[in-house]
Scaffold this motif. Structure first.
Motif, short mmCIF file in Angstrom:
data_model
loop_
_atom_site.label_atom_id
_atom_site.label_comp_id
_atom_site.label_asym_id
_atom_site.label_seq_id
_atom_site.Cartn_x
_atom_site.Cartn_y
_atom_site.Cartn_z
N PRO A 74 0.85 -1.20 0.00
CA PRO A 74 0.00 0.00 0.00
C PRO A 74 0.88 1.24 0.00
O PRO A 74 1.90 1.30 0.70
N GLN A 75 0.50 2.24 -0.80
CA GLN A 75 1.35 3.41 -0.99
C GLN A 75 0.85 4.66 -0.30
O GLN A 75 1.63 5.51 0.11
N SER A 76 -0.47 4.82 -0.22
CA SER A 76 -0.98 6.09 0.32
C SER A 76 -2.37 5.88 0.89
O SER A 76 -3.05 4.90 0.60
N MET A 77 -2.79 6.86 1.72
CA MET A 77 -4.13 6.82 2.28
C MET A 77 -4.56 8.26 2.59
O MET A 77 -3.74 9.17 2.71
N ALA A 78 -5.87 8.44 2.70
CA ALA A 78 -6.41 9.76 3.00
C ALA A 78 -7.77 9.60 3.65
O ALA A 78 -8.52 8.67 3.33
N PHE A 79 -8.12 10.52 4.55
CA PHE A 79 -9.42 10.52 5.20
C PHE A 79 -10.38 11.44 4.45
O PHE A 79 -10.03 12.56 4.06
N SER A 80 -11.62 10.97 4.28
CA SER A 80 -12.72 11.85 3.92
C SER A 80 -13.61 11.97 5.16
O SER A 80 -13.26 11.50 6.25
N LYS A 81 -14.77 12.57 5.03
CA LYS A 81 -15.68 12.70 6.17
C LYS A 81 -16.09 11.33 6.71
O LYS A 81 -16.18 11.13 7.93
N ASP A 82 -16.32 10.39 5.81
CA ASP A 82 -16.84 9.08 6.22
C ASP A 82 -15.86 7.93 6.06
O ASP A 82 -16.03 6.89 6.70
N THR A 89 -0.62 -0.85 -4.22
CA THR A 89 0.02 -0.94 -5.53
C THR A 89 0.19 -2.38 -6.01
O THR A 89 -0.14 -2.71 -7.14
N THR A 90 0.72 -3.26 -5.19
CA THR A 90 1.10 -4.65 -5.49
C THR A 90 2.26 -4.70 -6.48
O THR A 90 2.61 -3.71 -7.12
N SER A 91 2.83 -5.88 -6.64
CA SER A 91 3.98 -6.06 -7.53
C SER A 91 3.62 -6.75 -8.83
O SER A 91 4.48 -7.00 -9.67
N ASN A 92 2.32 -7.07 -9.02
CA ASN A 92 1.95 -7.86 -10.19
C ASN A 92 0.94 -7.15 -11.09
O ASN A 92 0.24 -7.79 -11.88
N GLY A 93 0.84 -5.83 -10.97
CA GLY A 93 -0.05 -5.10 -11.86
C GLY A 93 -1.51 -5.27 -11.55
O GLY A 93 -2.36 -5.13 -12.43
N ALA A 94 -1.85 -5.59 -10.31
CA ALA A 94 -3.25 -5.75 -9.92
C ALA A 94 -3.52 -4.93 -8.67
O ALA A 94 -3.99 -5.44 -7.66
N GLY A 95 -3.21 -3.64 -8.75
CA GLY A 95 -3.40 -2.77 -7.60
C GLY A 95 -4.87 -2.49 -7.34
O GLY A 95 -5.75 -2.84 -8.13
N SER A 96 -5.13 -1.80 -6.23
CA SER A 96 -6.53 -1.57 -5.86
C SER A 96 -6.68 -0.28 -5.07
O SER A 96 -5.71 0.27 -4.53
N ILE A 97 -7.93 0.18 -5.01
CA ILE A 97 -8.32 1.29 -4.14
C ILE A 97 -9.30 0.72 -3.13
O ILE A 97 -10.35 0.20 -3.52
N GLU A 98 -8.96 0.79 -1.87
CA GLU A 98 -9.80 0.22 -0.81
C GLU A 98 -10.52 1.36 -0.09
O GLU A 98 -9.88 2.30 0.39
N ILE A 99 -11.85 1.28 -0.02
CA ILE A 99 -12.65 2.27 0.69
C ILE A 99 -13.09 1.65 2.02
O ILE A 99 -13.79 0.64 2.04
#
Length: 350
Positions: A74-82, A89-99
């Motif tokens: 994981p490379q970065s994170m940020a808070f929103s209101k909720d 990122t991962t090393s195999n080209g299958a990164g994700s955005i986790e909410i």
């Protein structure tokens, strides 16, 4: 996109753990107000929670509450209101955005199989995520509907950090693996189009916004591997973008840090902190780089607590063992140290 519903079991557990709040209290969920640390890890990354009231540390809070690991690098994170938005990122080209729901730390949605997601910035209840090691794009996720825009915004090579100033999104194009970019893309957030491309020092990676709305860019320099393992860097330095007229003032740095998380700003926007051969503090009104070291050490990441101005640094002790984050006062005095996960790279404050 996959969506993970909040299971009744977790809802029951949460209701047993959390004491209900009165109308004039703020609910900080399972963990509370404190510091959240993103750890890149090795096989899998993690999030650590530091309760600064009693100095307790809880490691791996995503896995604890979801029953599955966060994912690799994981490379970065940020808070929103909720939500807490985490980019993996991962090393195999299958990164994700986790909410992740802020109060329960449960995953409520994820966007998967991205090629190389890197950084996230949240503005006006939208998450902007950079992606790409070569040709880069910015993805837009609506945090009200938990949907991603069907089209992305094309920017430069290897986009990294983003900041918002005057309703415009500034994107640092680091060059990625190609190391061939020295620009900042300026995106109009009303039209979601690039309206300007600004030239700065080589391989821009991190950025902050000062009290005047100007954008400061920490540029790692173009690496030369011809004498490897001795690596040299060309055209590294700081660049300040005047957001009124897009003019640029730059200063060379002889010993760039090479990391992405190498810049922070004081709560009032009057002082920037950057990492090169040490940590330096520079008044934004200054016309010269500081010579005195703020902290005589180098770190993998640096952030500032917006509540009190404390400077937090991530000390990557190894690629396989738990590492530490350290807290310094705004005067540079050491205050505390906490053991967290493997390879911490950034801190968020809630």
């Amino acid at each position: 996109m996959r969506k993970i519903a909040k299971l009744a079991f977790y809802a029951l557990i949460f209701s047993l753990l959390v004491v209900s709040c009165t109308d004039d209290e703020e609910n900080y969920g399972l963990y509370g107000k404190g510091v959240y640390v993103l750890n890149e890890g090795s096989a899998s990354g993690s999030v650590s929670y530091i309760n600064t009231d009693n100095d307790d540390v809880t490691n791996g809070i995503f896995a604890l509450n979801n029953g599955v690991p966060l994912g690799q690098y994981p490379q970065s994170m940020a808070f929103s209101k909720d939500y807490l938005v985490i980019v993996v990122t991962t090393s195999n080209g299958a990164g994700s955005i986790e909410i992740v729901d802020k109060e329960t730390m449960l995953s409520v949605a994820a966007f998967t199989e991205l090629s190389y997601p890197r950084e996230v910035t949240i503005y006006d209840n939208k998450a902007y995520v950079t992606n790409g090691s070569g040709e880069g794009v910015v993805y837009v996720v609506d945090l009200k509907t938990l949907t991603m825009n069907s089209t992305s915004i094309a920017v430069g090579h290897g986009p990294e950090k983003m900041v918002v100033s005057n309703d415009k999104l500034y994107v640092a194009n680091s060059g990625g693996w190609l190391n061939d970019d020295n620009t900042v893309s300026v995106i109009n957030l009303n039209t979601l189009t690039v309206e300007n491309t600004i030239t700065v020092k080589a391989c821009p990676k991190d950025m902050v916004v000062d009290a005047d709305g100007n954008v400061w860019v920490n540029c790692g320099g173009a690496p030369d591997y011809s004498n490897y393992p001795n690596v040299s860097y060309t055209d590294a330095g700081l660049s300040k973008i005047n957001t009124e007229d897009n003019s640029v003032t730059s200063w060379p740095i002889a010993n760039p840090s090479g990391t992405v998380k190498n810049m922070a700003v004081s709560p009032d926007g009057s002082t920037i902190y950057f990492v090169s051969d040490a940590v330096y503090a520079m008044e934004v009104s200054s016309s010269t780089l500081p010579s005195a070291k703020f902290i005589d050490d180098t770190f993998y990441g640096i952030d500032v607590n917006p509540d009190n101005g404390d400077v937090w640094v991530c000390d990557q002790l190894s690629y396989s063992d738990p590492s530490v984050v350290k807290c310094y006062s705004k005067e540079g005095a050491f205050k505390a140290e906490y053991t967290v996960g493997v390879s911490p790279n950034s801190c968020m404050f809630w």
